[in-house]
Write an enzyme that holds these catalytic residues in place. Structure first.
Site, short mmCIF file in Angstrom:
data_model
loop_
_atom_site.label_atom_id
_atom_site.label_comp_id
_atom_site.label_asym_id
_atom_site.label_seq_id
_atom_site.Cartn_x
_atom_site.Cartn_y
_atom_site.Cartn_z
CG ASP A 93 -0.47 -0.33 2.38
OD1 ASP A 93 0.89 -0.97 2.74
OD2 ASP A 93 -1.16 0.33 3.74
CD GLU A 157 4.69 0.29 6.84
OE1 GLU A 157 5.00 1.14 7.61
OE2 GLU A 157 4.28 1.73 5.92
#
Length: 448
Positions: A93, A157
């Site tokens: 991400d 994350e």
């Protein structure tokens, strides 16, 4: 497959180097923006990664806690079943990017003038790409590492990691059996202090995450009336105290090691590191190199959000705020006690999100391997340990007893502000940095 011979000709060839660049560009073009609060989609990138791993003869597993929030895990079997395993992890991400602010579209993955542009170029689709290129090169060359290597490409994350590494650590710990050390982002990049030296900080610690929620209670009422129990006033007073608080200096073993090595590098006498004033002077004398440790000398609490009221002439009964707190190893109790004192009796606080600080040893064979690999490909490298100001997925994997290091190497040119690339506008990475990183990563993992 034969066990790797460190004296054999190097197998990271043009194909591997080109793949590191191509994969970086391809992954950037897949929009995996994580807006927080569950708003993110990593599945397409996870499927891309899984396909590349499958082509290398591996059996990746795709795992989701929530739809489209996809993680990928694969294991490379080593030649020594009795050896501890190594975890190599990277997140898929990225944080949001406003295309109107960028010189190129943030999800173009454009390669221009020897540079790959786009969101995730350094945080951290470049690292994901280098890992993929490395293990595919091993498959082509018939190489197996001595240890098992577990590869994890995670979701989420950039927010809480609840559907990413946290989910994996809590619900699929068996996938990481045998792993004792892990390597991931934010270390082993070239730091140019401006004096001709090339410093490579390798992360051997992280400050903990203490995201706080403050709630002030008071007496609701009409805005025209004097109110000494105003929740907004109580809240803002507490927020001001927290924002202005100067946390005391607390040296961790990682920071002590960093200061010791930096003092030696600059030919400065090493002062008594238990003398706060002497430490502050040393950091100042180190100049730009001192910034590598300055943010890890103490805890921090930065107010970031305020929430109160619904109409200008109505005093609300409650008011809220959020604080980004970061804390050093060994300071958890001190941190909580200080927040109790700063908030006072009329403002309550709790952890909106809390992850522990980390610390990994630097006097180990693993750290020596990382140092040697960097110096092998850059003989002028000065490798030092450092403590990250923020955090990574290593926090979640530490629940499994895995000691994490920030080691995703990049050789960067003078003037390239690596830290400014993180979450910044015009994020980019030089092609040559990816080539260097792939070579160093390969040598490191096989030497381990």
């Amino acid at each position: 497959m034969a066990e790797h011979d460190p004296n054999a000709p190097h197998h990271i060839d043009r194909t591997a180097l080109d793949e590191a660049v191509t994969f970086t560009s391809d992954l950037i073009r897949i929009d995996t923006t994580n807006r927080g609060q569950g708003d993110g989609r990593e599945r397409q990138a996870a499927e891309y990664v899984a396909e590349r791993l499958t082509e290398a003869g591996l059996d990746p597993i795709l795992l989701e806690k929530a739809p489209e929030r996809t993680n990928v895990v694969a294991r490379i079997e080593g030649t020594d079943p009795s050896a501890d395993a190594v975890l190599v992890h990277g997140h898929l991400d990225v944080v949001p990017a406003d295309a109107s602010e960028w010189s190129v579209h943030p999800f173009s993955g454009e390669i221009r003038d020897g540079v790959v542009w786009g969101r995730g170029a350094v945080d951290m689709k470049d690292a994901d790409a280098m890992v993929l290129a490395t293990v595919r090169a091993w498959a082509r060359a018939g190489i197996r590492p001595r240890r098992d290597i577990v590869l994890a490409f995670t979701a989420d994350e950039e927010d809480s990691a609840d559907v990413g590494s946290g989910f994996l650590a809590d619900h699929r710990p068996e996938l990481f059996d045998g792993c004792t050390i892990g390597i991931s982002e934010s270390g082993a990049y070239t730091f140019h202090p401006g004096d001709g030296r090339r410093i490579y900080p390798v992360a051997a610690g992280e400050r903990g995450t203490g995201w706080l929620r403050l709630t002030a209670h008071g007496r609701a009422g009409h805005g025209s009336r004097i109110n000494r129990e105003n929740a907004v006033s109580r809240l803002t007073a507490a927020v001001t105290r927290i924002g202005e608080h100067r946390w005391p200096l607390r040296l961790t073993p990682t920071v002590r090691a960093a200061l010791t090595e930096l003092a030696a590098l600059y030919g400065l006498p090493l002062p008594d590191l238990d003398d706060d004033a002497a430490v502050e002077r040393l950091v100042a004398d180190l100049g730009r190199a001192g910034t590598l440790v300055a943010g890890a000398l103490r805890n921090s609490t930065n107010p970031t959000m305020l929430e109160a009221g619904y109409k200008v002439n109505v005093i609300p009964g409650t008011a809220g705020a959020h604080i980004d707190g970061r804390l050093l190893p060994g300071t958890e109790e001190e941190f909580a006690a200080t927040l109790d004192a700063l908030t006072g009796p009329d403002v309550a606080w709790d952890y909106y999100h809390h992850e522990p600080p980390l610390q990994a040893p630097v006097d180990t064979p693993a750290f020596a391997v990382m140092r040697e690999a960097l110096q092998h490909f850059d003989p002028g490298a000065h490798v030092i340990p450092y403590c990250m100001y923020g955090g990574t997925d290593a926090k979640q994997f530490s629940r499994l007893g895995i000691q994490g290091y920030g080691f995703m190497p990049l050789r960067l040119p003078e003037g390239f502000d690596y830290q400014a690339m993180f979450h910044g506008v015009d994020e980019r990475v030089p092609v040559e940095a990816l080539h260097f990183g792939t070579r160093v990563l390969d040598r490191t993992l096989l030497a381990l």
